[in-house]
Design a protein around this motif. Sequence first.
Motif, mmCIF file in Angstrom:
data_model
loop_
_atom_site.group_PDB
_atom_site.id
_atom_site.type_symbol
_atom_site.label_atom_id
_atom_site.label_comp_id
_atom_site.label_asym_id
_atom_site.label_seq_id
_atom_site.Cartn_x
_atom_site.Cartn_y
_atom_site.Cartn_z
ATOM 1 N N TRP A 148 25.979 67.578 -17.089
ATOM 2 C CA TRP A 148 24.521 67.721 -17.038
ATOM 3 C C TRP A 148 23.859 66.910 -18.144
ATOM 4 O O TRP A 148 22.843 66.241 -17.908
ATOM 5 C CB TRP A 148 24.143 69.191 -17.174
ATOM 6 C CG TRP A 148 24.613 70.061 -16.045
ATOM 7 C CD1 TRP A 148 24.917 69.670 -14.772
ATOM 8 C CD2 TRP A 148 24.833 71.475 -16.098
ATOM 9 N NE1 TRP A 148 25.318 70.758 -14.029
ATOM 10 C CE2 TRP A 148 25.270 71.880 -14.809
ATOM 11 C CE3 TRP A 148 24.718 72.443 -17.085
ATOM 12 C CZ2 TRP A 148 25.571 73.210 -14.499
ATOM 13 C CZ3 TRP A 148 25.016 73.762 -16.787
ATOM 14 C CH2 TRP A 148 25.438 74.143 -15.508
ATOM 15 N N LYS A 149 24.412 66.985 -19.341
ATOM 16 C CA LYS A 149 23.853 66.232 -20.465
ATOM 17 C C LYS A 149 23.855 64.734 -20.162
ATOM 18 O O LYS A 149 22.826 64.052 -20.329
ATOM 19 C CB LYS A 149 24.655 66.510 -21.732
ATOM 20 C CG LYS A 149 24.231 65.626 -22.915
ATOM 21 C CD LYS A 149 25.281 65.548 -23.997
ATOM 22 C CE LYS A 149 24.925 64.487 -25.030
ATOM 23 N NZ LYS A 149 25.981 64.276 -26.029
ATOM 24 N N ASN A 150 24.966 64.215 -19.718
ATOM 25 C CA ASN A 150 25.079 62.780 -19.450
ATOM 26 C C ASN A 150 24.138 62.343 -18.338
ATOM 27 O O ASN A 150 23.563 61.254 -18.389
ATOM 28 C CB ASN A 150 26.526 62.419 -19.109
ATOM 29 C CG ASN A 150 27.450 62.592 -20.300
ATOM 30 O OD1 ASN A 150 27.015 62.572 -21.447
ATOM 31 N ND2 ASN A 150 28.733 62.787 -20.040
ATOM 32 N N GLN A 151 23.959 63.201 -17.331
ATOM 33 C CA GLN A 151 23.064 62.855 -16.229
ATOM 34 C C GLN A 151 21.624 62.746 -16.716
ATOM 35 O O GLN A 151 20.894 61.820 -16.344
ATOM 36 C CB GLN A 151 23.168 63.898 -15.119
ATOM 37 C CG GLN A 151 22.312 63.570 -13.894
ATOM 38 C CD GLN A 151 22.625 64.478 -12.722
ATOM 39 O OE1 GLN A 151 23.694 65.071 -12.647
ATOM 40 N NE2 GLN A 151 21.695 64.573 -11.786
ATOM 41 N N CYS A 152 21.213 63.690 -17.566
ATOM 42 C CA CYS A 152 19.840 63.662 -18.080
ATOM 43 C C CYS A 152 19.628 62.442 -18.969
ATOM 44 O O CYS A 152 18.644 61.701 -18.805
ATOM 45 C CB CYS A 152 19.539 64.942 -18.847
ATOM 46 S SG CYS A 152 17.898 64.982 -19.600
ATOM 47 N N GLY A 157 15.338 59.390 -18.856
ATOM 48 C CA GLY A 157 14.566 58.543 -19.752
ATOM 49 C C GLY A 157 13.509 59.279 -20.545
ATOM 50 O O GLY A 157 13.715 60.381 -21.052
ATOM 51 N N ASP A 158 12.314 58.649 -20.631
ATOM 52 C CA ASP A 158 11.237 59.157 -21.476
ATOM 53 C C ASP A 158 10.724 60.530 -21.034
ATOM 54 O O ASP A 158 10.161 61.268 -21.839
ATOM 55 C CB ASP A 158 10.068 58.169 -21.490
ATOM 56 C CG ASP A 158 10.419 56.879 -22.224
ATOM 57 O OD1 ASP A 158 11.406 56.897 -22.991
ATOM 58 O OD2 ASP A 158 9.728 55.868 -22.011
ATOM 59 N N LYS A 159 10.882 60.851 -19.757
ATOM 60 C CA LYS A 159 10.371 62.138 -19.270
ATOM 61 C C LYS A 159 10.985 63.311 -20.026
ATOM 62 O O LYS A 159 10.339 64.340 -20.217
ATOM 63 C CB LYS A 159 10.641 62.275 -17.775
ATOM 64 C CG LYS A 159 9.800 61.361 -16.905
ATOM 65 C CD LYS A 159 10.067 61.607 -15.424
ATOM 66 C CE LYS A 159 9.189 60.721 -14.560
ATOM 67 N NZ LYS A 159 9.443 60.932 -13.113
ATOM 68 N N GLN A 362 13.105 68.506 -18.485
ATOM 69 C CA GLN A 362 11.771 68.349 -17.909
ATOM 70 C C GLN A 362 11.811 67.885 -16.455
ATOM 71 O O GLN A 362 10.793 67.916 -15.773
ATOM 72 C CB GLN A 362 10.953 67.361 -18.738
ATOM 73 C CG GLN A 362 10.870 67.710 -20.197
ATOM 74 C CD GLN A 362 10.379 69.126 -20.437
ATOM 75 O OE1 GLN A 362 9.331 69.509 -19.923
ATOM 76 N NE2 GLN A 362 11.117 69.901 -21.211
ATOM 77 N N CYS A 363 12.984 67.478 -15.998
ATOM 78 C CA CYS A 363 13.114 66.956 -14.633
ATOM 79 C C CYS A 363 13.977 67.828 -13.735
ATOM 80 O O CYS A 363 13.835 67.763 -12.506
ATOM 81 C CB CYS A 363 13.716 65.547 -14.659
ATOM 82 S SG CYS A 363 12.732 64.323 -15.536
#
Length: 746
Positions: A148-152, A157-159, A362-363
């Motif tokens: 999950w960390k790597n995917q985010c 990005g900036d989001k 945030q996404c």
Amino acid sequence: MITQSSIQPALGSTPDSSVDGLPSNVATPPSACDLCERLLQLFNESSTIRCFDLGPLDSAILTDCPIHKRLLESYISRCIQNDPDPAHWVDDVTFTTQGNVVEVERSHMGRTFSWELLLAKKDADADHIGKGVILDPDWVNLDLIKQWKNQCLSFHGDKCDNPLRVWRTKPAWLVDVKQRCIVPGLKADSFVALSYRWGDAIGVSMNDESLVKLQEPNALDDPAFAAFMNPMVRHAIHLTSFLDEQYVWVDRLCIIHGHEDTAEQLSLMGSIYASATITIIAADGVAEDGISGLRDVPHSKPRDLKQTRVPFGNELILGRNTSQFSMDSGTPYYERGWTYQEHMLARRKILFNQKEVHWECQCSQFHEELLPDAVLDIYIEPRLQEIMAGFPILDSFGLIISHYNDRNLRYDEDALPGIRGLLAILSRSFTGGFLYGIPEMFFDRALGWEPSFGDTNLRRRVPSKRPKHEQLLSDSLPSWSWIGWQGIVEIGSEASETDHRQWGLEETIPITEWYTGNSADTPKASQRRIKSSWYENRELWKNPETALPAGWSRHTFDSEESMGSREQYLWPDGCNDYVYRHNGYSGSILRPGDTWYFPFPVAEINESTQPCMPEQTPYLFCKTRAVEVRAYRTSYGNMLSLHDGLGDQVGELHLHNEDHLQRFPTAEADRTGTLIKLISISLSYSHSKTRDKETGKWGKPHFRESHYRVLWVEWEGNVAYRLASGLVNETQWESLQPQEVDVVLG
């Protein structure tokens, strides 16, 4: 793929009696019923079936189909935990799809009993539509966390990097998980933060002597410092290392009590959590429990997860322990005041919540019980994003405050320190910042805050007896601020953003000047003027001839087709024909649109925008008017009816709690009532619709009313203390012959 035959149990087979604790001797039919087939189709995101009503639960449970009967029995066992009365099971049961999650729901007397379901994935069938995962009851799948960390970090990005546009903060001290010691925070470009509950055992605090010794490599492994290394701290260090991060911020080790930078670090706690790359939210257990379910990690116990599994023919339906809106509830962690801003401000969260692990940024939201590609409705708190876009939305701020103020604190005087970091971040949108939690730009309105509901009982906060040197800030808990009272409160609103669904709207008119000082005897020359800046230029903003502030565009109302009928629309005074849009605001899932009654300057917030927090002075001063009225209790909650000397009703008052209510008689019991003194704090202009008794809808005729917003106060010496807020009709107020008074509010 799932077919009708796939939900047929093999003849003679017996479901696992350990599953869900239900009887196993259920006869299996030769084929599934139509309802079972429709229910399974709800789990298919491409299905045209999105919802169906099963009818009253007490009738549905009489079905001859043992397959969906067992599912309903599981649902009933869940409902019994909240409402054991079978007489209430007459309500219709609805199944609704939310992507790959199906929600079974019924409502009774305003209470909703819902349960989210997943279809378990069959690993041997690549085309199987199930998205639920059968979990290990003892151990967390930690590889998911790293995924999950790597995917985010790779795709969001900036989001997700700095959604609140917070100034980058490096803590004074961090734990280096490689060197196993404390190091200066300036060394770290990235760090993890830990949010957890201390529990009843407060433990030892860091001091200068401990700090010196703990900076030596491998000092954390020295038995002499075992008191600092409770299981929660040890597990946070392990997870930080597992996530390939080197530094973690833990309050127990990184805030040095009595140190010269202690106060500064406490005030920066909000920005510390907002700056952390990831925050570990340990919502289960306390410091001495640590985090359960970490395989082969010392002091981490098996989590003992109970995952509801209901056989459904040849399929398996899983009941979720969490839901779309339960990522901020469900354990004592969410009842503690200090954890509120930590949870709110964390940009990426790993949540150990109700014995499962989750991810929220945030996404996205990811859940251990769901496959990563599962489609589901997600809810990510939007109010902070609204405010951090530069829009000082008063009711959004009020909801944030209300959720915090109902939480518990070990020491009442920590009510302001516990949210000071969040207030500092919000202050960049609210001009002038906050005085004891009251936004200064809306001071005239927000001072009239009240309990959220008629029967809400607020508790007066009282400073503890702990020594002054152990307190984080002043122990002042002024009666005029919600900081001085524990419980859910409503700050109020100002008519700015359009919403045709509103039954009414309100605007505040200042009637006095407010000043503040450190003591009740602060001389006039030393008092600071509070500037309610929102009201200074409001009429100018409403004028269509005024040049538009940056970012705004004007639109004729008739072109706004999404706003509904103009016949049903309410307008503040001075507004008509036009609505406005801003290019920096995209609306919210909580709001119907992104249009406004009038434009106003919007703050441009970025990482370099610093907070604006005035000195927290606990006394207010003003010159206003006061009246005496007779008050009676009503039949609704903690409300009083206010009357003049002739017995005519002039207004109403919302008491803080039912203890205050005991001081007042009903009109039937005592015609004289109880005499109380009110002071006026602002004038309120309101517009409201009429409710149709047959349809329940709001419409015409529209009403415009004006009231004085008032406080009921009682004096101790020369200081007045607030006990309630309310409204008195403007015309009737004037007939009460109000007298000018100088007021000191404490």
